[in-house]
Design an enzyme around this catalytic site. Structure first.
Site, PDB file in Angstrom:
ATOM      1  N   GLU A 195       0.809  -1.227   0.000  1.00 36.23           N
ATOM      2  CA  GLU A 195       0.000   0.000   0.000  1.00 36.23           C
ATOM      3  C   GLU A 195       0.840   1.275   0.000  1.00 36.23           C
ATOM      4  OE1 GLU A 195      -2.807  -0.269   3.211  1.00 36.23           O
ATOM      5  OE2 GLU A 195      -3.970  -1.833   2.224  1.00 36.23           O
ATOM      6  N   GLU A 314      -5.136  -8.395   0.355  1.00 37.55           N
ATOM      7  CA  GLU A 314      -5.918  -8.192   1.579  1.00 37.55           C
ATOM      8  C   GLU A 314      -7.375  -8.008   1.181  1.00 37.55           C
ATOM      9  OE1 GLU A 314      -4.550  -4.964   4.028  1.00 37.55           O
ATOM     10  OE2 GLU A 314      -2.435  -5.557   3.851  1.00 37.55           O
TER      11      GLU A 314
END
Length: 588
Positions: A195, A314
């Site tokens: 991320e 995720e």
């Protein structure tokens, strides 16, 4: 920290030369491998990795389905147990494998264990610990995704203002990781960074930085040789976001690298209002469903349909489940989400990795699921669809006579087979009727099921379908909740509440001029647990300090508490300095 060097790799006497060359070739191709695992005494033991990795990246990533995240462990700051989880063990991975998972993602934060100046050395003891954990997972015949995790916001995000140092440190980190794991089997994948976001940068610069890091990661790993020449490498979008523009950028990077062993990754936590219960997002409604369908359609068309595998690194819900706080999301609505996402991922051809921070799904101390029924729905979604309904509760007002109640069935490609109460099948026509997908429970059946009509759940039914899991329907007796006046402070204030069998869904908060009251100014519906939370045990609704301090001094705020039965109850709160006064609004 004590210098604990990586455990030595022990090899048995090898086979003849021809057989030895064949074995070496198989290792390079990823069809067989071995890894050294730490024994209880601290020495290394050889463990055979028997997973046969398909040669084609698309097939290899498909074989990784389903996947699980060892969250809040090696990625915890500063150390493995800092965020409340015990140290990882081989027994943990044995449990994960036995529960049906085929791969694990092991997030690792390196910042506190790496020098911040050249040559940016990683602490040997920490590297050894990471290797032990990876080897345990590999030894349990799990694919493993190893990454650089919270470093993304700890120092990588500063690339715009400290470019050369950030890139040099990033390259040095991956040089060391690559050297440590260069001889591991192809069941080990590397993920460049988790991320990533870049501060003080324009959109164009962010695109450039993302491409630069992904490209540098690939080149550093490939140059390290050994098994890293053909290891599957996972490349991300900015912040792991599955928006079309960012996925297009990643597609451009991957195609430019001309490397057939690259994998795209993004993350998905549902439509934001539903994921955290804000802005009235209390149901898995069309907004939430459409958001998921759009995301997985983009994933498929941008990558999978063009031959690039996708690892959804995720997924889950941002604030559910949470063993430490009241549930923000109504249970049945959460089940619909997991069922739907499992279906969409299978249709899109994406491998999904459940994010587990340790307080959500698997209890790391007992190695048991905190909510076995929830996990059963997640597990079922890997292979099949399950029928649901418009809600998982039927509310019967105690103050009124019982009347027929209806729900809409969502077969999801299955066929409705009937209703059960325990082992007893209810009689269609007498106990319920079905017209198209409209299920109606008759008044006599509900009267029987409600029994003495005590507040709360009186009976639980099962709607069974031709495949998948049954959908539970609670028959609930309730009355409209009753709130009482109260006083307190901005640090501690609670609304006395008689729930009377009902459950809190959300809270609306406005001033008399129509503007929104509270710390969430863009919507009148405040965020569950951040602005308010139910305390069923003590019979209150707690207004948080953050919410109360955000109120205008001396200006009454009108709160509307929405309950899952559909009941709405108003309340007024006024903050004067540090004092807070709450007044129940009488029904007109």
């Amino acid at each position: 920290m004590k210098d604990i060097r990586p455990a030595a790799r022990h090899r048995n006497r090898g086979p003849g030369r021809l057989a030895g060359l064949l074995m070496a070739l198989l290792v390079v191709l990823g069809l067989a491998g071995s890894t050294a695992i730490a024994a209880p005494g601290g020495t290394a033991q050889q463990a055979r990795v028997t997973v046969k990795v398909p040669a084609r990246a698309l097939d290899a990533v498909a074989a990784m389905q389903p996947s699980w995240n060892l969250g809040n462990t090696l990625d915890a700051i500063p150390d493995e147990t800092s965020w409340g989880n015990p140290k990882a063990t081989r027994e943990l991975f044995k449990t994960i494998r036995a529960e049906g998972f085929r791969s694990v993602r092991i997030p690792v934060s390196w910042h506190d264990h790496q020098s911040t100046t050249a040559p940016y050395s990683v602490d040997a003891a920490y590297m050894s610990r990471v290797k032990d954990v990876v080897d345990w997972a590999l030894a349990e015949n799990l694919y493993v995704v190893l990454n650089v995790h919270h470093d993304s916001w700890q120092w990588i995000e500063k690339i715009a203002t400290d470019h050369d140092n950030v890139v040099a440190r990033f390259d040095a980190l991956w040089t060391q990781i690559s050297a440590t794991f260069r001889n591991e089997p192809r069941t080990l994948l590397f993920e460049g960074v988790n991320e990533p976001n870049f501060s003080n940068a324009t959109a164009a610069q962010k695109t450039q930085f993302m491409d630069e890091l992904n490209t540098s990661f690939q080149k550093v790993v490939r140059a390290s040789g050994g098994g890293n020449k053909t290891r599957l490498l996972v490349l991300t979008t900015q912040v792991g976001t599955p928006s079309q523009d960012l996925m297009d950028d990643l597609y451009a990077t991957i195609t430019a690298l001309r490397d057939s062993n690259l994998v795209a990754t993004v993350h998905y936590y549902s439509y934001f209002p539903f994921s955290v219960n804000i802005a009235g997002g209390t149901r898995y409604d069309d907004n939430a469903r459409n958001d998921a369908e759009d995301v997985f359609a983009r994933i498929h068309h941008t990558f999978v349909a063009r031959g690039i595998p996708v690892y959804l690194g995720e997924y889950g819900l941002l604030a559910y489940p949470d063993d430490n706080h009241p549930s923000r999301i109504e249970r049945g609505e959460a089940l619909k989400y997991y069922e739907h996402v499992g279906h969409l991922a299978r249709a899109a051809g994406a491998t999904t990795a459940l994010w587990d921070p340790g307080f959500a799904y698997l209890n790391r101390a007992t190695l048991k699921w905190r909510d076995p029924a929830l996990f059963a729905w997640i597990k079922s979604s890997w292979t099949t669809r399950s029928g649901t309904a418009s809600f998982d509760r039927v509310y019967l007002a105690k103050s009124s006579r019982i009347t027929p109640q209806s729900l809409t069935l969502n077969p999801n490609g299955t066929k409705f087979r009937g209703l059960w109460h325990g082992d007893t099948k209810l009689a269609e026509g007498r106990d319920y009727t079905v017209f198209e997908n409209r299920l109606t429970l008759t008044a006599p059946a509900l009267t029987r099921l409600a029994g003495d009509r005590a507040h709360g759940v009186d009976a639980t039914l099962q709607a069974r379908f031709s495949k998948g899991l049954p959908w539970q329907i609670d028959v609930v007796t309730y009355d409209t909740p009753v709130l009482s006046d109260a006083t307190g402070t901005a640090e501690q204030f609670a609304v006395p509440t008689k729930y009377l069998g009902d459950d809190l869904a959300t809270m609306e908060s406005t001033y008399s001029d129509g503007t929104n009251a509270g710390q969430t100014g863009w919507t009148p519906y405040q965020e569950f647990n951040q602005s308010f939370r139910p305390d069923f045990r003590n019979g209150t609704i707690i207004l948080t300090t953050a919410y109360l301090k955000a109120l205008r001094d001396g200006d009454p705020a009108t709160l509307t508490f929405h309950f899952h039965s559909g009941a709405k109850v108003k309340y007024k709160v006024t903050k004067s300095g540090d004092s807070v006064t709450g007044t129940a609004v009488k029904e007109s």
